[in-house]
Structures are given as C-alpha cells and as structure tokens.
Write a protein that holds these residues in place. Structure first.
Motif, PDB file in Angstrom:
ATOM      1  N   GLN A   1      67.575  56.476 -40.363  1.00  0.00           N
ATOM      2  CA  GLN A   1      67.915  56.662 -39.226  1.00  0.00           C
ATOM      3  C   GLN A   1      68.768  57.855 -38.986  1.00  0.00           C
ATOM      4  O   GLN A   1      69.802  57.944 -39.764  1.00  0.00           O
ATOM      5  CB  GLN A   1      68.680  55.229 -38.792  1.00  0.00           C
TER       6      GLN A   1
ATOM      7  N   GLY B   1      72.976  58.382 -33.571  1.00  0.00           N
ATOM      8  CA  GLY B   1      72.660  58.623 -32.171  1.00  0.00           C
ATOM      9  C   GLY B   1      74.002  59.075 -31.582  1.00  0.00           C
ATOM     10  O   GLY B   1      74.963  58.390 -32.163  1.00  0.00           O
TER      11      GLY B   1
ATOM     12  N   HIS C   1      68.820  52.689 -27.745  1.00  0.00           N
ATOM     13  CA  HIS C   1      68.315  53.897 -28.300  1.00  0.00           C
ATOM     14  C   HIS C   1      69.565  54.814 -28.829  1.00  0.00           C
ATOM     15  O   HIS C   1      69.237  55.643 -29.692  1.00  0.00           O
ATOM     16  CB  HIS C   1      67.318  54.552 -27.634  1.00  0.00           C
TER      17      HIS C   1
ATOM     18  N   GLN D   1      70.644  52.786 -32.272  1.00  0.00           N
ATOM     19  CA  GLN D   1      69.631  53.100 -33.264  1.00  0.00           C
ATOM     20  C   GLN D   1      69.687  52.113 -34.533  1.00  0.00           C
ATOM     21  O   GLN D   1      69.478  52.550 -35.570  1.00  0.00           O
ATOM     22  CB  GLN D   1      69.481  54.648 -33.696  1.00  0.00           C
TER      23      GLN D   1
ATOM     24  N   ASP E   1      71.677  43.848 -30.164  1.00  0.00           N
ATOM     25  CA  ASP E   1      70.881  45.163 -30.003  1.00  0.00           C
ATOM     26  C   ASP E   1      69.580  44.616 -29.164  1.00  0.00           C
ATOM     27  O   ASP E   1      68.823  43.972 -29.870  1.00  0.00           O
ATOM     28  CB  ASP E   1      70.661  46.151 -30.991  1.00  0.00           C
TER      29      ASP E   1
ATOM     30  N   PRO F   1      65.865  46.150 -27.881  1.00  0.00           N
ATOM     31  CA  PRO F   1      65.396  47.194 -27.640  1.00  0.00           C
ATOM     32  C   PRO F   1      64.532  47.154 -26.326  1.00  0.00           C
ATOM     33  O   PRO F   1      64.096  48.016 -25.906  1.00  0.00           O
ATOM     34  CB  PRO F   1      64.656  47.531 -28.925  1.00  0.00           C
TER      35      PRO F   1
ATOM     36  N   ASP G   1      66.606  48.041 -23.741  1.00  0.00           N
ATOM     37  CA  ASP G   1      67.003  49.205 -24.008  1.00  0.00           C
ATOM     38  C   ASP G   1      68.641  49.131 -23.823  1.00  0.00           C
ATOM     39  O   ASP G   1      69.382  49.886 -23.087  1.00  0.00           O
ATOM     40  CB  ASP G   1      66.455  50.424 -23.417  1.00  0.00           C
TER      41      ASP G   1
ATOM     42  N   ARG H   1      60.842  51.446 -25.468  1.00  0.00           N
ATOM     43  CA  ARG H   1      60.437  52.104 -26.858  1.00  0.00           C
ATOM     44  C   ARG H   1      59.231  50.959 -27.422  1.00  0.00           C
ATOM     45  O   ARG H   1      58.781  51.261 -28.353  1.00  0.00           O
ATOM     46  CB  ARG H   1      61.640  52.594 -27.676  1.00  0.00           C
TER      47      ARG H   1
END
Length: 344
Positions: A64, A67, A85, A88, A110, A112, A115, A172
C-alpha cells in the motif's frame, strides 16, 4: 523600439475606482453579493477548525502506497469521517488539525462500498466538531461550501451550488453508491474525505470524486449515507450487508415470455452461479433462474439486487420473484451475513 507609457494612479483615483463587474451591479443587488460572501465566511469560521488533514502511512508488506486527504471531526470525543480510499486499508493514521497540531488516530471501520471510513483520535485533545445534517432536505441550486487540503494546500475553501441530487457513483469495489450529491464547488486531489457544507454549517456530504477532464462536476457521498455508515461501524465495527450467495448478470427478458407471463419489466438478473450451502442454494434456486423482484421491489439489474440486500434483511424471510424455466414463481429465502461479501 518599443515605447512604454506609464500611467500613475493617485490614492484618490484608486479609492473611487470601481471594477466593471460591480459598476454594472445595481445598488439593490450589492447586498446579495455581500450576503453570499458573509454566508461562506460564517460557514468557514464555524466548521473550518473541525477539518483535518489525513495521512495514511505506506505499508510495504501490504503493498500500500499510503494516502493523503481530508477529514472532518463529527464528535467532540474524536470521531472523524474521511474517505476509504484515503486510508487505503491502514489501521492507524496521522491527522493535522487546523491549528497545525498533529495527533494520532486509529481506523475504527473502513467501508470501501460507500468510500467512507471512520477514525478515532487516540490522543487526549479537545476537538471542535461539525454536525451531520440531513441530506434529504437539499435542493438543487442550494449554496454549498467545501473545505479541504487539495494538492497539499491546507484549509482551502471553495463554494458552489448543489448541481444535482440522487446520482449514483460506482465505488472502487464495483458497488453503486446511491444518493450521491453532484456539486460545482471545485474539488481536487486532497479534497477527498473533506466536508461539503450547507449554509447552516452542517455537513451534508463527504467529498469523494471528480470526473477527470471535466470542469465543475464533482461528487460527495450524502450525509444520510454517512450517518448510516457511522452507526453501523460504531455498533458492529463494520457495515453489515445481506447476501444470498449468487453471482448474477443483467439480462433482457424474452419478449414473448414477458407477454405470456404478463410482465412489464424488460430485464432481470439471471443467476450465473450459486455458492454451495448459501441461502440461495438452500432455497432451491437454480443456475439460469431469472430474478424479477425482491419483496415486491423490481429487480431490473444486478445493481438493484445488491442495493436491496441491506442489513435489515439479514436473517429475515425474504420473497424473491423468479422465472424458473418458463414459469414465474415466488421463493422464500433467508439472507445471511458474512464479513467478506460475494458479488451479491
């Protein structure tokens, strides 16, 4: 040879000079510009201290890159909303406050699929907080203000209007994020995770995306979606979603079959495969069956099926309307939950 002519302007001339744009403004319109400016200033003064810079460190083991983005404090005890994101997949991040102090935070959850990520400040510091508003009350044309750290320029303010409501944006992970707000408030890389604010200083969206190459087309995840995500993470450490254990694809319904069965919709979701011992398999669904509805709600595509399988259906009898062979029938299924979700 060039001949340069310089014109000197006295202080008196400068004081009386009026820009052309304002010279064309009637006296009755000038208070409107003043009110607009004051509204933006008031929002920034009220919420600006609650906006933070978020830095997620790189993790070579997980490959990773790390970010950087923005976030907003939503409770005095240190809950911070940002984009998934941005963090990350990190478990700990560093926050830079508006007064330049730096504090540590851990990632509570988190998600995703929307987001969004929720952080908790671990240092013992007093934090100003913003309030989540009700995005359902928004109207097109309404003034909005964005605060963030675009391209490393901290505490940058932009303003615009709500351009459209109810947009869908693909995350994503491939899922659609529903009820996304479109705005023309300028956003750039680094704004991600920062707040989109109403003129009352309420967070009505979390800035998340721009369309590359476009101008004035930016998107924010609605605050009502954020509120749900926050409540799920606080209660369960994750956002729970139901699944039935099928992989499906959107297919058009054969016109003749639709006429025979008296169907008005023109598409459904064909089951391409089933997971062993999944709720769908236990209910007797077969590969090739076409899903038409879930609890009476039309399913015209794979996204419809995903969206309808919310946490409220976990462990609850749910009726699927399907075409099996050339017959329409109803099948009762009990959606389950698991941490690593299949496509539906």
């Amino acid at each position: 040879m060039f001949d340069f002519h310089l014109s000197l302007v006295s202080d008196e001339d400068t004081a009386t000079e009026v820009p052309a744009s304002l010279a064309e403004t009637t006296p009755d319109e000038r208070p409107l510009f003043d009110a607009y400016s004051q509204a933006v200033v008031d929002v920034v003064d009220r919420v600006g201290p609650a906006v933070v810079r978020v830095e997620a460190p790189p993790d070579r083991d997980k490959r990773q890159r790390g970010g950087t983005g923005s976030g907003v404090v939503i409770s005095p005890d240190g809950l911070v909303l940002t984009n998934s994101h941005v963090v990350q997949g990190a478990t700990a991040v560093r926050l830079t406050l508006a007064d330049t102090r730096t504090v540590k935070a851990r990632v509570l959850g988190d998600d995703p699929h929307t987001d969004l990520a929720l952080l908790r400040v671990v240092d013992d510091v007093a934090l100003p907080a913003a309030r989540l508003g009700n995005s359902k009350t928004l109207r097109r044309g309404q003034l909005v203000v964005a605060i963030g750290n675009p391209l490393g320029f901290e505490s940058t303010v932009t303003a615009g209007v709500v351009s459209a409501l109810g947009r869908s944006l693909r995350s994503r992970t491939g899922r659609l994020i529903d009820d996304v707000i479109q705005t023309d408030a300028a956003l750039n890389p680094g704004n991600s995770g920062g707040p989109l604010l109403s003129s009352q200083g309420e967070v009505i969206g979390i800035n998340t995306a721009v369309i590359a190459g476009a101008q004035g087309i930016c998107f924010a995840v609605a605050s009502n979606t954020a509120s749900y995500t926050v409540s799920e993470i606080v209660r369960h450490g994750r956002v729970r979603r139901a699944f039935i254990g099928v992989a499906g694809q959107t297919v058009p319904l054969p016109r003749r079959l639709a006429l025979v069965l008296g169907l008005r919709q023109v598409s459904g979701v064909a089951i391409a495969s089933l997971e062993p011992d999944s709720p769908a398999a236990k209910a007797g669904l077969q590969q090739g069956d076409i899903v038409l509805a879930l609890d009476g709600e039309p399913v015209t595509g794979a996204d419809d099926l995903v969206q309808l399988l919310g946490a409220g259906r976990i462990g609850v009898d749910t009726t699927l309307t399907v075409i099996a062979g050339r017959e329409r029938k109803q099948v009762v299924i009990v959606p389950a939950e698991r941490n690593q979700e299949p496509p539906t």
